[in-house]
Design a protein around this motif. Structure first.
Motif, PDB file in Angstrom:
ATOM      1  N   THR A 157       0.835  -1.204   0.000  1.00 51.81           N
ATOM      2  CA  THR A 157       0.000   0.000   0.000  1.00 51.81           C
ATOM      3  C   THR A 157       0.869   1.253   0.000  1.00 51.81           C
ATOM      4  OG1 THR A 157      -0.110   0.262   2.409  1.00 51.81           O
ATOM      5  CG2 THR A 157      -1.647  -1.303   1.400  1.00 51.81           C
ATOM      6  N   PRO A 158       0.284   2.409  -0.333  1.00 44.96           N
ATOM      7  CA  PRO A 158       1.056   3.655  -0.259  1.00 44.96           C
ATOM      8  C   PRO A 158       1.631   3.918   1.128  1.00 44.96           C
ATOM      9  CG  PRO A 158      -0.951   4.000  -1.532  1.00 44.96           C
ATOM     10  CD  PRO A 158      -1.041   2.621  -0.961  1.00 44.96           C
ATOM     11  N   VAL A 159       0.881   3.586   2.179  1.00 48.95           N
ATOM     12  CA  VAL A 159       1.400   3.773   3.543  1.00 48.95           C
ATOM     13  C   VAL A 159       2.630   2.901   3.766  1.00 48.95           C
ATOM     14  CG1 VAL A 159       0.891   3.505   5.994  1.00 48.95           C
ATOM     15  CG2 VAL A 159      -0.840   4.446   4.460  1.00 48.95           C
ATOM     16  N   ASP A 160       2.586   1.658   3.299  1.00 49.27           N
ATOM     17  CA  ASP A 160       3.735   0.767   3.432  1.00 49.27           C
ATOM     18  C   ASP A 160       4.973   1.374   2.780  1.00 49.27           C
ATOM     19  OD1 ASP A 160       2.125  -1.165   4.654  1.00 49.27           O
ATOM     20  OD2 ASP A 160       1.672  -2.151   2.753  1.00 49.27           O
ATOM     21  N   HIS A 161       4.813   1.858   1.565  1.00 55.33           N
ATOM     22  CA  HIS A 161       5.958   2.399   0.831  1.00 55.33           C
ATOM     23  C   HIS A 161       6.450   3.705   1.449  1.00 55.33           C
ATOM     24  CE1 HIS A 161       5.791  -0.695  -2.192  1.00 55.33           C
ATOM     25  NE2 HIS A 161       4.518  -0.437  -2.441  1.00 55.33           N
ATOM     26  N   LEU A 162       5.537   4.492   2.008  1.00 60.62           N
ATOM     27  CA  LEU A 162       5.945   5.719   2.689  1.00 60.62           C
ATOM     28  C   LEU A 162       6.773   5.400   3.931  1.00 60.62           C
ATOM     29  CD1 LEU A 162       5.750   8.806   2.879  1.00 60.62           C
ATOM     30  CD2 LEU A 162       3.651   8.501   4.213  1.00 60.62           C
ATOM     31  N   LEU A 163       6.329   4.412   4.723  1.00 56.96           N
ATOM     32  CA  LEU A 163       7.087   4.021   5.912  1.00 56.96           C
ATOM     33  C   LEU A 163       8.446   3.429   5.524  1.00 56.96           C
ATOM     34  CD1 LEU A 163       4.299   2.448   8.144  1.00 56.96           C
ATOM     35  CD2 LEU A 163       5.609   4.516   8.616  1.00 56.96           C
ATOM     36  N   ARG A 179       1.174  -0.716  11.818  1.00 53.96           N
ATOM     37  CA  ARG A 179       2.392  -0.644  11.023  1.00 53.96           C
ATOM     38  C   ARG A 179       3.452   0.134  11.803  1.00 53.96           C
ATOM     39  NH1 ARG A 179      -1.725   0.319   7.178  1.00 53.96           N
ATOM     40  NH2 ARG A 179      -1.587  -0.914   5.245  1.00 53.96           N
ATOM     41  N   ARG A 180       4.730  -0.250  11.607  1.00 51.18           N
ATOM     42  CA  ARG A 180       5.829   0.429  12.290  1.00 51.18           C
ATOM     43  C   ARG A 180       6.939   0.759  11.300  1.00 51.18           C
ATOM     44  NH1 ARG A 180       4.295   1.829  17.597  1.00 51.18           N
ATOM     45  NH2 ARG A 180       2.788   0.258  18.251  1.00 51.18           N
ATOM     46  N   LEU A 181       7.841   1.615  11.741  1.00 54.02           N
ATOM     47  CA  LEU A 181       9.056   1.850  10.967  1.00 54.02           C
ATOM     48  C   LEU A 181       9.929   0.604  10.966  1.00 54.02           C
ATOM     49  CD1 LEU A 181       9.946   5.427  12.252  1.00 54.02           C
ATOM     50  CD2 LEU A 181       9.265   4.844   9.908  1.00 54.02           C
ATOM     51  N   PHE A 182      10.937   0.614  10.100  1.00 60.80           N
ATOM     52  CA  PHE A 182      11.929  -0.456  10.003  1.00 60.80           C
ATOM     53  C   PHE A 182      11.298  -1.770   9.550  1.00 60.80           C
ATOM     54  CE2 PHE A 182      13.499   2.416  13.449  1.00 60.80           C
ATOM     55  CZ  PHE A 182      14.360   3.128  12.614  1.00 60.80           C
TER      56      PHE A 182
END
Length: 218
Positions: free
Chosen positions: A143-149, A205-208
């Protein structure tokens, strides 16, 4: 991807390889904050070199770690101080867990190696009433959120690696030497499958390149 951006990505990968740090250990203190101050027994699934299991011993009267790799399990025993209330066993995460329940069950960066729904069902079965399950997992970015993170994680990953290693190159920590494989499930798939097994589960969802899951067996 342009040749210039490809070269930049390769340079970043080489930098990260020279300045490694343990992304999973980054979440260990976060995990502790989700747990009761004291509990009788804790289970760490996929315990690796035992870092989280030893940390759980500051909260639990007894901690049991299981891992499928006998070499890393032996290393975990070597790293554990004599007399610590921590045991390790080489067992399958789905079929080899002790026939008992635990107040706390943790699992970090392991469940993507397992049939997801079946693994959550097993963890739930081994969780005592009012017990807490905390999981840190990996998922496939879709998703866009995944790619942004992921985009935000890349420079942060390099900066933290440089700081943690004092600007020097370093070998990978013991906890990072185990074989791994890419995650296949997307985060939306993870959410749907988790909610089917664990009503009221909380996922984020988290960073890293990680997500977290917390569920209480209320």
């Amino acid at each position: 991807m342009t040749p210039l951006s490809h070269r930049a990505l390769r340079a970043l990968e080489r930098f990260n390889a020279a300045h490694p740090w343990d992304h999973n250990a980054h979440f260990h203190r976060w995990i502790l904050r989700r747990l009761p101050r004291r509990c009788a027994a804790a289970l760490d699934v996929g315990s690796g070199s035992g870092d989280l299991a030893r940390l759980l011993a500051t909260r639990a009267d007894a901690v049991h770690g299981v891992d499928a790799d006998p070499t890393i399990t032996a290393r975990a025993r070597e790293l554990t101080p004599p007399g610590a209330p921590v045991t390790f066993a080489t067992e399958d995460a789905l079929t080899g867990l002790p026939d008992r329940t635990y107040d706390v069950v943790t699992c970090v960066a392991v469940v993507h190696h397992l049939p997801f729904g079946e693994a959550l069902t097993v963890f739930r079965r081994h969780l005592a009433p009012d017990g807490t399950l905390v999981l840190v997992g990996l998922c496939r970015p879709t998703t866009p959120v995944d790619h942004l993170l992921a985009a935000a994680s890349s420079p942060l990953n390099a900066a933290i690696g440089w700081l943690k290693n004092g600007g020097r190159t370093a070998p990978a920590p013991v906890s990072m030497t185990a074989r791994t494989r890419p995650a296949e499930m997307s985060f939306p798939d993870v959410v749907r499958a988790a909610r089917a097994v664990l009503p009221g589960v909380r996922l984020r969802r988290r960073l890293f390149w990680r997500y977290t899951l917390v569920w209480r067996n209320a």
